[in-house]
Enzyme design. Structure first.
Site, PDB file in Angstrom:
ATOM      1  CG  ASP A 194      29.990  24.073  41.969  1.00  0.00           C
ATOM      2  OD1 ASP A 194      30.662  24.514  41.015  1.00  0.00           O
ATOM      3  OD2 ASP A 194      30.493  23.404  42.883  1.00  0.00           O
ATOM      4  CD  GLU A 197      34.023  31.016  40.165  1.00  0.00           C
ATOM      5  OE1 GLU A 197      35.177  31.174  40.576  1.00  0.00           O
ATOM      6  OE2 GLU A 197      33.429  31.838  39.470  1.00  0.00           O
ATOM      7  CD  GLU A 198      36.363  23.312  41.666  1.00  0.00           C
ATOM      8  OE1 GLU A 198      37.503  23.654  41.991  1.00  0.00           O
ATOM      9  OE2 GLU A 198      35.704  22.476  42.310  1.00  0.00           O
TER      10      GLU A 198
END
Ligand SMILES: *[C@@H]1O[C@H](CO)[C@@H](O)[C@H](O)[C@H]1NC(C)=O
Ligand SMILES: *[C@@H]1O[C@H](CO)[C@@H](O)[C@H](O)[C@H]1NC(C)=O
Ligand SMILES: *[C@@H]1O[C@H](CO)[C@@H](O)[C@H](O)[C@H]1NC(C)=O
Ligand SMILES: *[C@@H]1O[C@H](CO)[C@@H](O)[C@H](O)[C@H]1NC(C)=O
Ligand SMILES: *[C@@H]1O[C@H](CO)[C@@H](O)[C@H](O)[C@H]1NC(C)=O
Ligand SMILES: *[C@@H]1O[C@H](CO)[C@@H](O)[C@H](O)[C@H]1NC(C)=O
Ligand SMILES: *[C@@H]1O[C@H](CO)[C@@H](O)[C@H](O)[C@H]1NC(C)=O
Ligand SMILES: *[C@@H]1O[C@H](CO)[C@@H](O)[C@H](O)[C@H]1NC(C)=O
Length: 572
Positions: A194, A197-198
């Site tokens: 997403d 970035e997780e």
């Protein structure tokens, strides 16, 4: 007496938020503009070392190190620049835009850990600032980047077409745009990290911006006679807008932004999607979750309210007044704090809404948006209120004040020199994390423009509908892949496979796929995988409920364009 006192208090609070927002807008605009330009190579004062047209995320090199160029952040920054250029707000920006176009055309061709230009490298999230590949582990791919880049470049292409420069669009820009759009068309339905970035799953923001890019791409393709691309883009745009509806949570009235990571799904992701897919000609259409749509407003309230009790700096603030907001309530990055760009994003969604209500001369309250509007007039009822009705006036005045309150929060926690970091401390409001975050500056520029009634160009959202029937998925071209692994096992022990594709169960040991031992010690499985795709995987052993993974690093492979394809491994 009581009502007079209340109205004096209300008037006082209103006047305060408005004047704070006024002065913040006036003061912050030039600082944000300069801060943003300072972070773009080759001339930016804080971007030394960045190649021409590359945007650094922040000059910060330690805790955190953001001295890289992200495709998403860069595209959002350049969309702001391109909007300012094409609207005539700042005609000096053209050389910088041309640098960006050249730099992105090169980056698309740089082989990287997500693949090369044909095998998935288009969605690599970040690069070194000299334009080389970043090769360390990261949350990749991120499939919003190509969409946002296409949107920025298409916006510029439309201006060039309006200004008699079709040659440049057809010969130079279209090939770049087409790589991004074809990538989205073929791979939108594969899981993605997403915008934070997780989490690797589906992301509302990603789906929304992919949908927008394909719609704009289809219109541009028609305009320049590239008609062979149109049908594919239109079909997948239909599938995307269908899938987009599935993020809506009707019982709790919010957009579930992320389907992974064990989160509530309440996330700035959805407000940011609304503002970055805002089309001022689309009214308050909920099909594309326009900023003033009943669903987006309901979701905004749920999202904002999720921060009221968790941040110390929000304590004591009335339940219907602006508060500092962050990425999502469960955030633990830097201990989980408000961000400037998310708090600004809330204000921007509200300003966008006010623009549309004023242009269309009315505002409609549905059951879905009723809780949002009741914050400003507790006894208000569902219905449509025209420009001359007192209700329209009461609501829009209060919502303008509410929006200004979010800017006032950012103003309060911005240092006097106007510099914007990424975050501010949840308990004391002190700036935190990366300083001079380019995206923070871009968010200040777009929210101030929205407050001043300046809108971006339309992208064709008006009148869109969801195709009838069940949503169609699309995993693009596929092939048969046989996995064989030589693994000696004891009786009762079995070999499974999992990896970073949906079909490989996204690294889930519980859902890993069982191989068969017909040719023991060779264990085998045949799977249908996306073509031309870089992927990672591991075999795992399960014995009496105990899971043993292969040792690091992950196995990596690239599927060819067509099959069949055989992979022979040895357990390690
Ligand atoms: C991309 O990688 C694939 C598989 O490794 C290879 O066949 C193809 O030639 C490469 N394409 C380019 C443009 O390098
Ligand atoms: C078309 O636009 C490009 C990119 O901005 C520019 O380099 C070129 O000079 C323009 N051509 C004409 C004829 O205006
Ligand atoms: C692919 O599309 C289907 C149908 O719209 C949807 O159910 C699924 O969640 C999508 N997967 C991803 C990763 O987007
Ligand atoms: C709105 O909700 C009320 C109460 O639940 C219900 O009576 C009414 O029919 C609903 N209206 C619409 C248009 O759904
Ligand atoms: C602005 O002020 C902050 C906080 O005092 C400081 O960290 C930052 O270095 C200053 N920026 C500039 C450009 O002076
Ligand atoms: C499997 O691996 C073992 C140990 O490395 C080796 O001796 C054997 O020949 C392999 N079997 C096959 C069928 O490749
Ligand atoms: C087991 O693997 C063999 C060898 O690849 C294959 O021929 C066979 O169809 C597989 N059986 C099942 C049940 O998948
Ligand atoms: C994989 O192993 C099989 C025997 O198990 C062999 O026939 C085949 O040629 C091998 N394929 C590759 C690509 O190494």
């Amino acid at each position: 007496m009581r009502s007079t006192l209340l109205s004096v208090l209300f008037y006082g609070a209103t006047a305060l938020a408005i004047s704070t927002a006024d002065s913040y807008a006036a003061k912050e605009w030039p600082i944000a503009k300069a801060g943003l330009l300072a972070n773009i190579g080759p001339f930016g004062s804080k971007s030394s070392g960045a190649k021409a047209g590359l945007v650094i995320a922040s000059p910060s090199t330690v805790n955190p190190n953001y001295l890289f160029t992200w495709t998403r952040d860069s595209a959002l920054v350049f969309k702001t620049i391109i909007d300012q250029f094409t609207s005539g707000q700042d005609r000096t920006l053209r050389p910088l835009i041309d640098f960006y176009l050249t730099a992105q055309a090169k980056l698309q061709q740089v082989p990287n850990p997500s693949g090369n230009v044909t095998t998935g490298g288009i969605a690599e999230p970040k690069f070194n600032i000299d334009g080389t590949a970043f090769t360390e582990p990261w949350g990749r791919p991120q499939r919003d980047g190509p969409a946002l880049r296409a949107t920025a470049i298409i916006t510029y292409a439309n201006w060039l077409l309006d200004n008699s420069n079709k040659t440049f669009v057809t010969s130079t820009l279209w090939p770049v745009i087409k790589l991004d759009l074809d990538y989205i068309m073929n791979r939108w339905n594969q899981s993605t990290f997403d915008l934070w970035e997780e989490v690797s799953s589906s992301s509302f923001f990603t789906t929304a911006v992919q949908h927008r890019a394909l719609r704009q791409g289809s219109i541009l393709a028609k305009r320049i006679g590239q008609t062979s691309a149109v049908a594919g883009y239109d079909t997948q745009a239909g599938n995307l807008v269908c899938f987009l509806q599935s993020y809506w949570n009707p019982s709790e009235g919010f957009i579930t932004s992320n389907t992974g990571g064990g989160r509530s799904g309440k996330d700035a992701n959805s407000a940011l999607a609304s503002i970055h897919t805002f089309d001022p000609t689309a009214g308050c259409d909920a099909t594309t979750f326009q900023p003033c749509s009943d669903k987006a407003l309901s979701s905004l309230k749920v999202y904002v309210d999720s921060f009221r009790s968790i941040y110390g700096i929000n304590s004591g603030i009335a339940a219907n007044a602006a508060v500092a907001t962050g990425r999502y309530p469960e955030d633990v990055y830097f201990n989980g704090n408000p961000w400037y760009l998310t708090t600004a994003g809330v204000a921007e969604q509200l300003y966008d809404s006010l623009i549309v209500w004023e242009r269309q001369g009315s505002l409609t309250i549905t059951n879905t948006s009723l809780p949002f509007f009741k914050q400003f007039a507790p006894s208000v009822k569902t219905g449509t209120y025209g420009l001359i009705s007192p209700t329209f006036y009461v609501l829009t005045s209060a919502i303008k004040n509410f929006a200004d309150g979010f800017l006032a929060i950012n103003a309060k926690y911005t240092p006097t020199n106007g510099s914007l970091s990424e975050q501010f401390d949840r308990n004391i409001g002190m700036p935190l994390s990366a300083q001079d975050l380019t995206w923070s500056y871009a968010s200040a520029l777009t929210v101030i423009n929205a407050r001043n009634g300046i809108t971006p160009a339309s992208w064709g959202a008006r009148g869109l509908t969801v195709p009838s029937g069940a949503c169609q998925s699309n995993i693009g071209p596929t092939l048969q892949v046989a996995f064989n692994v030589n693994a000696t096992t004891q009786l009762g022990e079995n070999i499974y496979i999992t990896g970073n594709l949906d079909v490989l169960q996204n690294w889930s040991p519980d859902n890993a796929l069982l191989l068969n031992a017909t040719n023991y010690p060779i264990w085998s499985i045949a799977l249908t995988l996306p073509a031309d795709t870089v992927f990672e995987y591991k075999y795992i052993r399960k014995f009496n409920g105990v899971v043993t993974w292969e040792s690091d690093p992950n196995n990596a492979q690239t599927t060819p364009g067509s099959g069949p394809y055989v992979i022979n491994d040895t357990w390690r």
